[in-house]
Design an enzyme around this catalytic site. Structure first.
Site, mmCIF file in Angstrom:
data_model
loop_
_atom_site.group_PDB
_atom_site.id
_atom_site.type_symbol
_atom_site.label_atom_id
_atom_site.label_comp_id
_atom_site.label_asym_id
_atom_site.label_seq_id
_atom_site.Cartn_x
_atom_site.Cartn_y
_atom_site.Cartn_z
ATOM 1 N N ARG A 16 -39.011 -20.898 12.433
ATOM 2 C CA ARG A 16 -38.413 -20.097 13.038
ATOM 3 C C ARG A 16 -38.670 -19.135 12.049
ATOM 4 N NH1 ARG A 16 -40.041 -24.202 15.649
ATOM 5 N NH2 ARG A 16 -39.582 -24.400 17.534
ATOM 6 N N ASP A 64 -10.767 -19.319 0.115
ATOM 7 C CA ASP A 64 -10.226 -18.546 0.887
ATOM 8 C C ASP A 64 -8.985 -19.181 0.292
ATOM 9 O OD1 ASP A 64 -9.977 -17.601 4.049
ATOM 10 O OD2 ASP A 64 -8.584 -18.896 3.377
ATOM 11 N N LYS A 90 -8.818 -23.238 5.250
ATOM 12 C CA LYS A 90 -10.671 -23.040 5.691
ATOM 13 C C LYS A 90 -11.050 -22.967 4.869
ATOM 14 C CE LYS A 90 -7.839 -19.566 7.958
ATOM 15 N NZ LYS A 90 -7.553 -17.780 8.261
ATOM 16 N N ASN A 135 -8.197 -7.971 2.648
ATOM 17 C CA ASN A 135 -7.166 -6.981 2.615
ATOM 18 C C ASN A 135 -8.129 -5.851 1.820
ATOM 19 O OD1 ASN A 135 -5.852 -7.177 -0.624
ATOM 20 N ND2 ASN A 135 -5.883 -9.245 0.665
ATOM 21 N N CYS A 175 -20.833 2.358 -4.814
ATOM 22 C CA CYS A 175 -19.831 1.727 -4.362
ATOM 23 C C CYS A 175 -19.136 2.328 -3.380
ATOM 24 C CB CYS A 175 -19.325 1.691 -6.110
ATOM 25 S SG CYS A 175 -18.180 2.108 -6.550
ATOM 26 N N CYS A 178 -16.941 4.573 -4.531
ATOM 27 C CA CYS A 178 -17.847 6.020 -4.291
ATOM 28 C C CYS A 178 -16.961 6.486 -2.774
ATOM 29 C CB CYS A 178 -18.833 5.766 -3.530
ATOM 30 S SG CYS A 178 -19.603 5.751 -4.904
ATOM 31 N N CYS A 192 -5.860 -7.166 11.511
ATOM 32 C CA CYS A 192 -6.061 -7.929 13.228
ATOM 33 C C CYS A 192 -4.675 -8.656 13.828
ATOM 34 C CB CYS A 192 -6.675 -8.642 13.085
ATOM 35 S SG CYS A 192 -8.271 -8.380 13.277
ATOM 36 N N CYS A 250 -17.545 8.836 -9.586
ATOM 37 C CA CYS A 250 -16.846 8.074 -9.128
ATOM 38 C C CYS A 250 -16.232 7.624 -10.368
ATOM 39 C CB CYS A 250 -17.629 7.061 -7.817
ATOM 40 S SG CYS A 250 -17.235 4.912 -8.003
HETATM 41 ZN ZN ZN Z 1 -18.627 4.256 -6.938
#
Ligand code: ZN
Length: 348
Positions: A16, A64, A90, A135, A175, A178, A192, A250
């Site tokens: 598919r 993780d 996890k 984070n 990035c 920026c 959360c 940047c």
């Molecule tokens: Zn940048």
């Protein structure tokens, strides 16, 4: 190409996706040869990992440092009650589930903390990095690494009913630095674990991240969504702004300074030997509004407070947070556990 030729190179389980004109046989072959690394495996991570493995990427590395908890199950779709009872990492639980989903994919679950000293070893040699981190420090670190190495990555975040995502193509688009000049001060943004989150926004943002991933992996860069998308499913808002070109000013992609990578910016961790505690230090100049933090933690924990510090008892750990962002987490020697608690309850 005849149907028979196709079936030799591309297994029929992907029929598919091959039928879909945006991918086709060639795109699918590219996806199958690709190596993707995922930083974090919480809500956004479980949805992205599931979609990427079903889509048939060649390798998916899942990194993780956390363990499955019952309160994850409302949105972290790869995990179940048995994983939570067994306190499985996890990365381990995800690998186990995903191998059952698609045995053609090389799924690697690594129980590791992505930090300045581990990032190169963990992410080297991958075609794409997808963000499922909890984070900002680690995201800025990933951004430094991705820009320096020229690897595309896809930022995504959500909290409450709100989410935000955009792809980062080093040299072509802005990035992360920026867009967000520096990490929001620790404790300033809701997470959360303090503001909650609903499952649907996780699926929406993770789905958008994987759509961009499939375009990149199948070499359809012309189709990439070069926009910053923000969606709030409760307030019924959907906004897009064009992703700027890389900014010459940047610090990261313009001036090619990588302070998160060389460790001069970002969280710093030390274990306090013999005290069953880990101390987390923050970069110079960090200030935390302890009143604001107290307001956010009040509904979920017992608090003690004086003018220098805030102490909270959460999940059997004692978190002592100082106004300069430093924290002592008592009840563990494990740096990963401490960093995870900090990211969840103090924020970044
Ligand atoms: Zn940048």
């Amino acid at each position: 190409m005849s149907e028979e030729d196709q079936s030799e190179s591309v297994p029929s389980r992907y029929s598919r996706q091959v039928l879909f004109s945006g991918i086709g046989n060639e795109g699918q072959s590219r996806i199958m040869a690709s190596r993707v690394a995922m930083v974090g495996c919480g809500a956004l991570g479980t949805v992205q990992a599931s979609l990427l493995v079903r889509a048939g990427v060649g390798t998916l590395r899942i990194i993780d440092r956390d363990f499955v908890e019952e309160s994850n199950l409302q949105r972290q779709i790869l995990f179940d009650e048995e994983d939570a009872r067994a306190v499985l990492p996890k990365a381990v639980a995800a690998e186990k589930k995903l191998r059952l989903v698609n045995s053609l994919v090389n799924v690697e679950g690594l129980v590791e903390d992505v930090n300045a000293s581990s990032i190169e070893r963990l992410l080297q040699g991958f075609d794409l990095i997808v963000d499922a981190a909890d984070n900002f420090d680690v995201r800025f670190l990933v951004n430094d690494y991705a820009v320096k190495s020229g690897i595309p990555w896809i930022y995504g975040a959500c909290v409450g009913s709100y989410g935000l995502t955009f792809p980062i193509l080093p040299g072509e688009t802005a990035c992360l630095r920026c867009v967000f000049e520096s990490a929001p001060p620790a404790g300033a943004s809701p997470s959360c674990d303090t503001a909650g989150v609903i499952g649907p926004i996780v699926s929406v943002i993770a789905g958008m991240q994987v759509a961009e991933a499939l375009k990149i992996l199948s070499s359809r860069r012309d189709q990439i969504n070069r926009q910053i998308t923000t969606i709030d499913l409760w307030a019924n808002r959907h906004e897009v702004v064009d992703l700027p070109r890389p900014l010459p000013s940047c610090p990261c992609c313009g001036r090619l300074e990588f302070p998160y990578l060389d460790g001069s910016l970002g969280a710093d961790v030390t274990t306090l030997c013999g005290r069953n505690s880990v101390q987390l230090r923050r970069r110079e100049g960090t200030r935390i509004d302890l009143d604001d933090l107290a307001r956010r933690l009040e509904p979920i924990s017992r608090l003690e407070r004086n003018r220098f510090l805030l102490r909270a008892l959460i999940d059997g750990y004692q978190l002592t947070v100082f106004a300069d962002g430093r924290a002592i987490i008592q009840g563990t020697y494990d740096l990963a556990v401490a960093k995870s608690l900090y990211a969840r309850y103090v924020g970044n």
